[in-house]
Design a protein around this motif. Structure first.
Motif, PDB file in Angstrom:
ATOM      1  N   MET A  38       0.839  -1.189   0.000  1.00 34.27           N
ATOM      2  CA  MET A  38       0.000   0.000   0.000  1.00 34.27           C
ATOM      3  C   MET A  38       0.874   1.239   0.000  1.00 34.27           C
ATOM      4  O   MET A  38       1.934   1.258   0.624  1.00 34.27           O
ATOM      5  CB  MET A  38      -0.888   0.003   1.247  1.00 34.27           C
ATOM      6  CG  MET A  38      -1.922   1.108   1.328  1.00 34.27           C
ATOM      7  SD  MET A  38      -1.374   2.708   1.961  1.00 34.27           S
ATOM      8  CE  MET A  38      -0.783   2.372   3.579  1.00 34.27           C
ATOM      9  N   VAL A  39       0.422   2.265  -0.717  1.00 32.07           N
ATOM     10  CA  VAL A  39       1.095   3.564  -0.739  1.00 32.07           C
ATOM     11  C   VAL A  39       0.041   4.639  -0.509  1.00 32.07           C
ATOM     12  O   VAL A  39      -1.042   4.578  -1.087  1.00 32.07           O
ATOM     13  CB  VAL A  39       1.796   3.820  -2.093  1.00 32.07           C
ATOM     14  CG1 VAL A  39       2.330   5.232  -2.186  1.00 32.07           C
ATOM     15  CG2 VAL A  39       2.912   2.810  -2.324  1.00 32.07           C
ATOM     16  N   GLU A  40       0.366   5.617   0.332  1.00 35.77           N
ATOM     17  CA  GLU A  40      -0.501   6.766   0.522  1.00 35.77           C
ATOM     18  C   GLU A  40       0.352   8.028   0.433  1.00 35.77           C
ATOM     19  O   GLU A  40       1.406   8.118   1.057  1.00 35.77           O
ATOM     20  CB  GLU A  40      -1.189   6.727   1.884  1.00 35.77           C
ATOM     21  CG  GLU A  40      -2.089   7.926   2.131  1.00 35.77           C
ATOM     22  CD  GLU A  40      -2.661   7.925   3.526  1.00 35.77           C
ATOM     23  OE1 GLU A  40      -3.808   7.470   3.672  1.00 35.77           O
ATOM     24  OE2 GLU A  40      -1.954   8.362   4.456  1.00 35.77           O
ATOM     25  N   ILE A  41      -0.113   8.988  -0.358  1.00 35.19           N
ATOM     26  CA  ILE A  41       0.575  10.271  -0.509  1.00 35.19           C
ATOM     27  C   ILE A  41      -0.404  11.358  -0.087  1.00 35.19           C
ATOM     28  O   ILE A  41      -1.484  11.478  -0.656  1.00 35.19           O
ATOM     29  CB  ILE A  41       1.007  10.515  -1.971  1.00 35.19           C
ATOM     30  CG1 ILE A  41       1.828   9.343  -2.493  1.00 35.19           C
ATOM     31  CG2 ILE A  41       1.786  11.826  -2.086  1.00 35.19           C
ATOM     32  CD1 ILE A  41       1.960   9.320  -4.015  1.00 35.19           C
ATOM     33  N   ASP A  42      -0.010  12.144   0.916  1.00 35.58           N
ATOM     34  CA  ASP A  42      -0.835  13.266   1.352  1.00 35.58           C
ATOM     35  C   ASP A  42      -0.207  14.552   0.822  1.00 35.58           C
ATOM     36  O   ASP A  42       0.769  15.058   1.368  1.00 35.58           O
ATOM     37  CB  ASP A  42      -0.942  13.302   2.872  1.00 35.58           C
ATOM     38  CG  ASP A  42      -1.872  14.398   3.366  1.00 35.58           C
ATOM     39  OD1 ASP A  42      -2.325  15.237   2.554  1.00 35.58           O
ATOM     40  OD2 ASP A  42      -2.136  14.423   4.583  1.00 35.58           O
ATOM     41  N   ASN A  43      -0.773  15.038  -0.264  1.00 32.59           N
ATOM     42  CA  ASN A  43      -0.290  16.250  -0.922  1.00 32.59           C
ATOM     43  C   ASN A  43      -1.326  17.367  -0.776  1.00 32.59           C
ATOM     44  O   ASN A  43      -1.432  18.248  -1.610  1.00 32.59           O
ATOM     45  CB  ASN A  43      -0.018  15.954  -2.410  1.00 32.59           C
ATOM     46  CG  ASN A  43       0.721  17.055  -3.101  1.00 32.59           C
ATOM     47  OD1 ASN A  43       1.559  17.736  -2.512  1.00 32.59           O
ATOM     48  ND2 ASN A  43       0.426  17.264  -4.374  1.00 32.59           N
ATOM     49  N   SER A  44      -2.097  17.327   0.295  1.00 32.90           N
ATOM     50  CA  SER A  44      -3.229  18.237   0.466  1.00 32.90           C
ATOM     51  C   SER A  44      -2.837  19.681   0.727  1.00 32.90           C
ATOM     52  O   SER A  44      -3.671  20.578   0.611  1.00 32.90           O
ATOM     53  CB  SER A  44      -4.139  17.729   1.591  1.00 32.90           C
ATOM     54  OG  SER A  44      -3.413  17.610   2.798  1.00 32.90           O
ATOM     55  N   LYS A  45      -1.569  19.944   1.041  1.00 34.32           N
ATOM     56  CA  LYS A  45      -1.139  21.311   1.360  1.00 34.32           C
ATOM     57  C   LYS A  45      -0.362  21.988   0.240  1.00 34.32           C
ATOM     58  O   LYS A  45       0.160  23.080   0.419  1.00 34.32           O
ATOM     59  CB  LYS A  45      -0.287  21.291   2.633  1.00 34.32           C
ATOM     60  CG  LYS A  45      -1.049  20.810   3.842  1.00 34.32           C
ATOM     61  CD  LYS A  45      -0.170  20.759   5.056  1.00 34.32           C
ATOM     62  CE  LYS A  45      -0.950  20.206   6.244  1.00 34.32           C
ATOM     63  NZ  LYS A  45      -0.107  20.029   7.409  1.00 34.32           N
ATOM     64  N   TYR A  46      -0.278  21.350  -0.929  1.00 36.70           N
ATOM     65  CA  TYR A  46       0.577  21.876  -2.003  1.00 36.70           C
ATOM     66  C   TYR A  46      -0.219  22.047  -3.289  1.00 36.70           C
ATOM     67  O   TYR A  46      -1.038  21.205  -3.643  1.00 36.70           O
ATOM     68  CB  TYR A  46       1.760  20.923  -2.210  1.00 36.70           C
ATOM     69  CG  TYR A  46       2.847  21.414  -3.129  1.00 36.70           C
ATOM     70  CD1 TYR A  46       3.228  22.749  -3.163  1.00 36.70           C
ATOM     71  CD2 TYR A  46       3.511  20.530  -3.963  1.00 36.70           C
ATOM     72  CE1 TYR A  46       4.236  23.190  -4.013  1.00 36.70           C
ATOM     73  CE2 TYR A  46       4.529  20.961  -4.809  1.00 36.70           C
ATOM     74  CZ  TYR A  46       4.881  22.299  -4.826  1.00 36.70           C
ATOM     75  OH  TYR A  46       5.876  22.728  -5.664  1.00 36.70           O
ATOM     76  N   ASN A  47       0.053  23.133  -3.999  1.00 38.51           N
ATOM     77  CA  ASN A  47      -0.683  23.490  -5.216  1.00 38.51           C
ATOM     78  C   ASN A  47      -0.170  22.817  -6.487  1.00 38.51           C
ATOM     79  O   ASN A  47      -0.630  23.155  -7.576  1.00 38.51           O
ATOM     80  CB  ASN A  47      -0.655  25.000  -5.424  1.00 38.51           C
ATOM     81  CG  ASN A  47      -1.499  25.728  -4.408  1.00 38.51           C
ATOM     82  OD1 ASN A  47      -2.522  25.216  -3.963  1.00 38.51           O
ATOM     83  ND2 ASN A  47      -1.077  26.911  -4.022  1.00 38.51           N
ATOM     84  N   THR A  48       0.781  21.926  -6.371  1.00 39.30           N
ATOM     85  CA  THR A  48       1.361  21.257  -7.536  1.00 39.30           C
ATOM     86  C   THR A  48       1.330  19.746  -7.315  1.00 39.30           C
ATOM     87  O   THR A  48       1.529  19.275  -6.201  1.00 39.30           O
ATOM     88  CB  THR A  48       2.818  21.721  -7.753  1.00 39.30           C
ATOM     89  OG1 THR A  48       2.816  23.139  -7.942  1.00 39.30           O
ATOM     90  CG2 THR A  48       3.452  21.055  -8.947  1.00 39.30           C
ATOM     91  N   ALA A  49       1.103  19.004  -8.377  1.00 37.13           N
ATOM     92  CA  ALA A  49       1.130  17.540  -8.303  1.00 37.13           C
ATOM     93  C   ALA A  49       2.533  17.054  -7.932  1.00 37.13           C
ATOM     94  O   ALA A  49       3.531  17.725  -8.221  1.00 37.13           O
ATOM     95  CB  ALA A  49       0.723  16.935  -9.637  1.00 37.13           C
ATOM     96  N   ILE A  82      -3.381   0.535  -3.544  1.00 38.73           N
ATOM     97  CA  ILE A  82      -3.351  -0.735  -2.821  1.00 38.73           C
ATOM     98  C   ILE A  82      -3.208  -1.879  -3.823  1.00 38.73           C
ATOM     99  O   ILE A  82      -3.867  -1.891  -4.859  1.00 38.73           O
ATOM    100  CB  ILE A  82      -4.625  -0.928  -1.988  1.00 38.73           C
ATOM    101  CG1 ILE A  82      -4.726   0.170  -0.926  1.00 38.73           C
ATOM    102  CG2 ILE A  82      -4.654  -2.307  -1.339  1.00 38.73           C
ATOM    103  CD1 ILE A  82      -6.013   0.181  -0.152  1.00 38.73           C
ATOM    104  N   SER A  83      -2.350  -2.830  -3.492  1.00 40.91           N
ATOM    105  CA  SER A  83      -2.192  -4.037  -4.296  1.00 40.91           C
ATOM    106  C   SER A  83      -2.471  -5.226  -3.386  1.00 40.91           C
ATOM    107  O   SER A  83      -1.716  -5.476  -2.440  1.00 40.91           O
ATOM    108  CB  SER A  83      -0.774  -4.120  -4.875  1.00 40.91           C
ATOM    109  OG  SER A  83      -0.583  -5.354  -5.516  1.00 40.91           O
TER     110      SER A  83
END
Length: 120
Positions: A38-49, A82-83
């Motif tokens: 499993m991988v989780e990326i929390d990018n909720s605070k940034y305006n760029t992918a 998720i795999s």
């Protein structure tokens, strides 16, 4: 719609890798092989992918090393992958995070995301 319940491997994962500041410098999370579940990326605070790159290696260099897996997270979101059977890595787990998908990209996010991944 039918409900399907399937048996899962007895050990889904035994290690949680948490990096609260993944940038363009590769970080070795494990010096031996295993299975990525499993991988989780929390990018909720940034305006760029951002792109989390994980190499099946015990060392890597952003912009030079080819990632084994690349995970995309759009701007201002949290993304999970998720795999159920997992993805086997034979050598180790080394990760870095940049703002472009290309192998040559070395641009670190200005606001660093938080990443988590589960390995066995």
């Amino acid at each position: 719609m039918a409900v399907v319940v399937t048996d899962q491997p007895s050990t889904f994962g035994s290690k949680l890798v948490l990096d609260t500041a993944p940038g363009n410098t590769a970080t070795v999370a494990r010096n031996s092989g295993g299975i990525l579940h499993m991988v989780e990326i929390d990018n909720s605070k940034y305006n760029t992918a951002v792109y989390l790159k994980i190499a099946d290696a015990t060392s890597a260099t952003a912009g030079t090393t080819a990632a084994t897996m690349v995970f995309y997270c759009p701007a201002r979101t949290k993304q999970s992958y998720i795999s159920s059977r997992g993805i086997t890595f034979g050598n180790g787990f080394t990760h870095w995070c940049v703002t472009g998908a290309a192998q040559a990209n070395t641009d670190a996010p200005v606001v660093l995301p938080t990443i988590r991944y589960v390995i066995a």
